[in-house]
Design a protein around this motif. Structure first.
Motif, PDB file in Angstrom:
ATOM      1  N   LEU A  66       0.798  -1.220   0.000  1.00  0.00           N
ATOM      2  CA  LEU A  66       0.000   0.000   0.000  1.00  0.00           C
ATOM      3  C   LEU A  66       0.832   1.273   0.000  1.00  0.00           C
ATOM      4  N   PRO A  75       5.796   2.522 -11.401  1.00  0.00           N
ATOM      5  CA  PRO A  75       5.634   1.662 -12.564  1.00  0.00           C
ATOM      6  C   PRO A  75       6.819   1.700 -13.512  1.00  0.00           C
ATOM      7  N   ARG A 104       6.818  -7.368 -22.028  1.00  0.00           N
ATOM      8  CA  ARG A 104       5.426  -7.608 -21.650  1.00  0.00           C
ATOM      9  C   ARG A 104       4.524  -7.517 -22.869  1.00  0.00           C
ATOM     10  N   ARG A 152       3.838  -7.999 -12.100  1.00  0.00           N
ATOM     11  CA  ARG A 152       3.671  -6.566 -11.854  1.00  0.00           C
ATOM     12  C   ARG A 152       3.384  -6.323 -10.383  1.00  0.00           C
ATOM     13  N   CYS A 153       3.662  -5.106  -9.961  1.00  0.00           N
ATOM     14  CA  CYS A 153       3.338  -4.757  -8.582  1.00  0.00           C
ATOM     15  C   CYS A 153       1.929  -4.171  -8.529  1.00  0.00           C
ATOM     16  N   VAL A 154       1.412  -4.039  -7.329  1.00  0.00           N
ATOM     17  CA  VAL A 154       0.041  -3.541  -7.163  1.00  0.00           C
ATOM     18  C   VAL A 154      -0.104  -2.137  -7.745  1.00  0.00           C
ATOM     19  N   THR A 155       0.935  -1.332  -7.570  1.00  0.00           N
ATOM     20  CA  THR A 155       0.887   0.045  -8.078  1.00  0.00           C
ATOM     21  C   THR A 155       0.675   0.067  -9.593  1.00  0.00           C
ATOM     22  N   GLU A 156       1.419  -0.774 -10.269  1.00  0.00           N
ATOM     23  CA  GLU A 156       1.279  -0.861 -11.733  1.00  0.00           C
ATOM     24  C   GLU A 156      -0.111  -1.317 -12.137  1.00  0.00           C
ATOM     25  N   GLU A 174      -2.619   1.377 -11.592  1.00  0.00           N
ATOM     26  CA  GLU A 174      -2.497   2.415 -12.616  1.00  0.00           C
ATOM     27  C   GLU A 174      -3.128   1.933 -13.933  1.00  0.00           C
ATOM     28  N   LEU A 200      -5.521   1.245  -4.962  1.00  0.00           N
ATOM     29  CA  LEU A 200      -4.669   0.118  -4.571  1.00  0.00           C
ATOM     30  C   LEU A 200      -5.461  -0.909  -3.767  1.00  0.00           C
ATOM     31  N   SER A 201      -6.323  -0.409  -2.880  1.00  0.00           N
ATOM     32  CA  SER A 201      -7.070  -1.345  -2.022  1.00  0.00           C
ATOM     33  C   SER A 201      -8.024  -2.217  -2.845  1.00  0.00           C
ATOM     34  N   SER A 252      -5.853  -4.794  -4.527  1.00  0.00           N
ATOM     35  CA  SER A 252      -5.378  -5.764  -3.526  1.00  0.00           C
ATOM     36  C   SER A 252      -6.466  -6.779  -3.199  1.00  0.00           C
ATOM     37  N   ILE A 285       7.164  -6.082  -3.871  1.00  0.00           N
ATOM     38  CA  ILE A 285       6.420  -7.335  -4.009  1.00  0.00           C
ATOM     39  C   ILE A 285       5.690  -7.287  -5.342  1.00  0.00           C
ATOM     40  N   ASN A 286       5.977  -8.249  -6.171  1.00  0.00           N
ATOM     41  CA  ASN A 286       5.291  -8.355  -7.451  1.00  0.00           C
ATOM     42  C   ASN A 286       4.274  -9.483  -7.404  1.00  0.00           C
ATOM     43  N   TYR A 287       3.303  -9.373  -8.271  1.00  0.00           N
ATOM     44  CA  TYR A 287       2.342 -10.462  -8.450  1.00  0.00           C
ATOM     45  C   TYR A 287       2.585 -11.097  -9.809  1.00  0.00           C
TER      46      TYR A 287
END
Lengths: 134, 134
Positions: free
Chosen positions: A11, A18, A25, B63-67, B70, B76-77, B80, B101-103
């Motif tokens: 968070l 990014p 990708r 990718r991370c949550v931020t990406e 966006e 973000l929540s 998530s 942390i990436n997903y």
């Protein structure tokens, strides 16, 4: 605590932008809204054990409603209703064989799909992977 | 009328007995109840457009949550929460990259799965196939 820390990191991590993550990708073009909608309806139709069992039966070859009802120990009308849901999403098709009507998976995609979801279901779940930064 | 006739045929055709249909049907062993249950949960988790879009994004790389937030134009929540549903079914995993942390999609099955459902969604639906009896 580790879980909480990870969650907070997601968070608030101010170092995560990014632009840092741009890599290769380009394997799958972002699908259209229509494609996403149809695909999610397909998944919902499969998201029910009794319908998925019919798929598993049909993965071994086309069958008539009588056979499916016998295999499932259900009424013909119950099986017909489940098949209707699957047909509405083009997951199964009907094939007329003389006086008989058989049901079959719509195409090879559906055989791949049922095999994939069952293979995935058979795998153990994984812990958070800890890897070195690349 | 044709539709009604087909429907009646399914229900009452007295000439249709399972013994007539035995052919090559050994491609997929009938899955266990547990496998069917897990697989149907997997499908339900994918049966929602916003979660499927995350899958399509992740099919092109972790990718991370931020990406993801966006790309989706969401909080973000919100992202998530969607990722939590996908993680619960072992569809996506987390990978720690240093402080990030990436997903990522859990495995190649998931890449196949998203590609398959999108390919199927892109196909035209088929009419009832009329075939000669075999």
């Amino acid at each position: 605590m580790q879980v909480f820390y990870s969650w907070v990191m997601e968070l608030v991590d101010p170092t995560c932008s990014p632009a840092e993550h741009k890599t290769e990708r380009t394997r799958l073009a972002m699908p259209t809204a229509l494609a996403i909608d149809l695909a999610s309806r397909l998944c919902r139709a499969l998201g029910e054990p009794s319908r998925l069992r019919l798929m598993a039966l049909l993965a071994n070859g086309e069958r008539c409603v009588t056979e499916l009802a016998e295999a499932e120990g259900e009424e013909l009308s119950t099986i017909s209703q489940r098949l209707r849901v699957l047909r509405a999403e083009n997951i199964v098709v009907r094939r007329r064989r003389g006086k008989h009507i058989n049901y079959a998976l719509a195409d090879e995609h559906m055989i791949d799909l049922i095999a994939t979801v069952l293979a995935h279901a058979a795998e153990p779940s994984r812990p958070v992977a800890e890897e070195q930064p690349t």
